[in-house]
Design a protein around this motif. Structure first.
Motif, PDB file in Angstrom:
ATOM      1  N   ILE A 144      10.454  -4.073 -10.677  1.00  0.00           N
ATOM      2  CA  ILE A 144       9.594  -4.613  -9.614  1.00  0.00           C
ATOM      3  C   ILE A 144      10.101  -4.173  -8.249  1.00  0.00           C
ATOM      4  O   ILE A 144       9.323  -3.830  -7.349  1.00  0.00           O
ATOM      5  CB  ILE A 144       9.534  -6.147  -9.706  1.00  0.00           C
ATOM      6  N   SER A 145      11.423  -4.161  -8.077  1.00  0.00           N
ATOM      7  CA  SER A 145      12.003  -3.759  -6.792  1.00  0.00           C
ATOM      8  C   SER A 145      11.620  -2.332  -6.433  1.00  0.00           C
ATOM      9  O   SER A 145      11.218  -2.039  -5.302  1.00  0.00           O
ATOM     10  CB  SER A 145      13.531  -3.892  -6.859  1.00  0.00           C
ATOM     11  N   VAL A 146      11.713  -1.422  -7.409  1.00  0.00           N
ATOM     12  CA  VAL A 146      11.353  -0.028  -7.156  1.00  0.00           C
ATOM     13  C   VAL A 146       9.851   0.110  -6.938  1.00  0.00           C
ATOM     14  O   VAL A 146       9.401   0.825  -6.033  1.00  0.00           O
ATOM     15  CB  VAL A 146      11.823   0.875  -8.310  1.00  0.00           C
ATOM     16  N   ALA A 147       9.061  -0.569  -7.751  1.00  0.00           N
ATOM     17  CA  ALA A 147       7.599  -0.481  -7.618  1.00  0.00           C
ATOM     18  C   ALA A 147       7.151  -0.925  -6.234  1.00  0.00           C
ATOM     19  O   ALA A 147       6.276  -0.307  -5.616  1.00  0.00           O
ATOM     20  CB  ALA A 147       6.927  -1.332  -8.693  1.00  0.00           C
ATOM     21  N   THR A 148       7.751  -1.972  -5.735  1.00  0.00           N
ATOM     22  CA  THR A 148       7.416  -2.461  -4.388  1.00  0.00           C
ATOM     23  C   THR A 148       7.814  -1.441  -3.336  1.00  0.00           C
ATOM     24  O   THR A 148       7.097  -1.217  -2.359  1.00  0.00           O
ATOM     25  CB  THR A 148       8.137  -3.793  -4.125  1.00  0.00           C
ATOM     26  N   ARG A 149       8.948  -0.790  -3.563  1.00  0.00           N
ATOM     27  CA  ARG A 149       9.480   0.176  -2.592  1.00  0.00           C
ATOM     28  C   ARG A 149       8.592   1.413  -2.464  1.00  0.00           C
ATOM     29  O   ARG A 149       8.471   1.985  -1.383  1.00  0.00           O
ATOM     30  CB  ARG A 149      10.886   0.576  -3.049  1.00  0.00           C
ATOM     31  N   VAL A 150       7.975   1.841  -3.579  1.00  0.00           N
ATOM     32  CA  VAL A 150       7.239   3.106  -3.579  1.00  0.00           C
ATOM     33  C   VAL A 150       5.725   2.938  -3.471  1.00  0.00           C
ATOM     34  O   VAL A 150       4.999   3.923  -3.338  1.00  0.00           O
ATOM     35  CB  VAL A 150       7.552   3.917  -4.853  1.00  0.00           C
ATOM     36  N   ALA A 151       5.236   1.717  -3.531  1.00  0.00           N
ATOM     37  CA  ALA A 151       3.793   1.486  -3.666  1.00  0.00           C
ATOM     38  C   ALA A 151       2.959   2.118  -2.570  1.00  0.00           C
ATOM     39  O   ALA A 151       1.897   2.695  -2.839  1.00  0.00           O
ATOM     40  CB  ALA A 151       3.520  -0.014  -3.740  1.00  0.00           C
ATOM     41  N   ASP A 152       3.409   2.045  -1.338  1.00  0.00           N
ATOM     42  CA  ASP A 152       2.580   2.495  -0.215  1.00  0.00           C
ATOM     43  C   ASP A 152       2.449   4.005  -0.125  1.00  0.00           C
ATOM     44  O   ASP A 152       1.538   4.509   0.543  1.00  0.00           O
ATOM     45  CB  ASP A 152       3.152   1.963   1.104  1.00  0.00           C
ATOM     46  N   GLU A 153       3.333   4.766  -0.770  1.00  0.00           N
ATOM     47  CA  GLU A 153       3.346   6.218  -0.615  1.00  0.00           C
ATOM     48  C   GLU A 153       2.876   6.965  -1.857  1.00  0.00           C
ATOM     49  O   GLU A 153       2.952   8.184  -1.901  1.00  0.00           O
ATOM     50  CB  GLU A 153       4.761   6.690  -0.252  1.00  0.00           C
ATOM     51  N   SER A 154       2.394   6.262  -2.864  1.00  0.00           N
ATOM     52  CA  SER A 154       1.972   6.921  -4.092  1.00  0.00           C
ATOM     53  C   SER A 154       0.510   6.618  -4.383  1.00  0.00           C
ATOM     54  O   SER A 154      -0.101   5.749  -3.755  1.00  0.00           O
ATOM     55  CB  SER A 154       2.837   6.465  -5.273  1.00  0.00           C
TER      56      SER A 154
END
Length: 294
Positions: A218-228
């Motif tokens: 979840i931590s990684v998904a939140t981190r990358v969500a806006d740029e993918s």
């Protein structure tokens, strides 16, 4: 990704495949691609005479290196070709020196190379470069074609460590450049349970592992969500190297982005050995990231 792209070469099919991938990234990030061949005389002992390497032998190695550099550079789009060089030295150390002296931001290299006296980019050399690199390293197999349209699906395995988060940041850069989808995978390695754990506490320990894995994903998904172009998260149980490779094949990902270190002890998932095993036995390009803390 900032800086130049470096392709170390021996003229093998693996190196040529690496150059093709470097060209795809060069176009996306408007970077120049340098091509380097290292003549490692210390590894050619069987060709030495009592007084060391003969002048004729050294000239032949340099000539072969120059031919390899020329052939590899030709696999890069002309608009993004940078410098070419053939030098003598120990391969991993010379590559690292070139990176430091020439503002290189990414190394792209094959996972294997030529055999016998012409051997150069062997698995052990590639792994040595990955372990000690100060910049990301993209490793490529000979039969991995560079995607003309770029990388559409990028896999980020994570254990929640800073190294995994650093890999996620680099994966985000790639995803943004190619409008790619990011897959986040967290592996619960039940084999890392300490021997002798009280059976009564096994269920509790396993659930703790699962919860940490879910939190890491979840931590990684939140981190990358806006740029993918979208994010998929999944938690699986198994041995990390084989589970990562299996997921990559099932989801047909184009690129795996991994940290070279991870958590320690029973929380271990993405240690260098895991990344190396994915590189050595996988069939997908792997972007290894050395950034982040322990």
């Amino acid at each position: 990704m900032d800086g130049r792209i470096l392709v170390p070469t021996d003229g093998s099919d693996h190196a040529l495949a690496a150059a093709a991938h470097a060209g795809v990234l060069a176009r996306a990030f408007d970077a120049d691609v340098d091509v380097l061949h290292v003549v490692d005389l210390a590894q050619r002992g069987s060709a030495f005479d009592a007084g060391g390497a003969t002048g004729e032998f050294v000239e032949r190695l340099e000539s072969e290196g120059e031919a390899a550099v020329e052939e590899t550079a030709a696999a890069v789009p002309a608009s993004h070709r940078g410098g070419t060089e053939t030098v003598s030295g120990a391969v991993p150390a010379t590559i690292h020196e070139y990176v430091a002296d020439n503002a290189v931001g990414l190394i792209v290299m094959g996972t294997h190379g030529r055999t016998g006296l012409r051997r150069y980019v062997t698995g052990s050399v590639t792994e040595a470069v990955v372990r000690e690199a100060s910049v990301p390293v993209l490793t490529v197999q000979a039969d991995t074609e560079a995607p003309e349209g770029g990388y559409g699906d990028v896999l980020v395995p994570t254990d929640g460590s800073d190294h995994a988060l650093a890999a996620a940041d680099r994966a985000t850069e790639v995803a943004a450049a190619f409008d790619a989808r990011i897959h986040v995978l967290s592996v619960v390695d039940l084999g890392s349970l300490a021997p002798g754990v009280d059976p009564a506490g096994v269920d509790v320990a396993v659930e703790q592992f699962r919860e940490r894995a879910r939190a890491a994903a979840i931590s990684v998904a939140t981190r990358v969500a806006d740029e993918s172009e979208g994010v998929t998260t999944e938690v699986r149980e198994g041995r990390p190297p084989s589970t990562i490779r299996d997921y990559a094949a099932e989801s047909d990902v184009d690129l795996i982005a991994m940290g070279t270190h991870g958590r320690s002890g029973i929380e271990r998932v993405l240690l260098g050995s895991t990344t190396e095993r994915v590189i050595r036995h996988g069939d997908r390009p792997v972007l290894s990231i050395c950034e982040g803390g322990e």
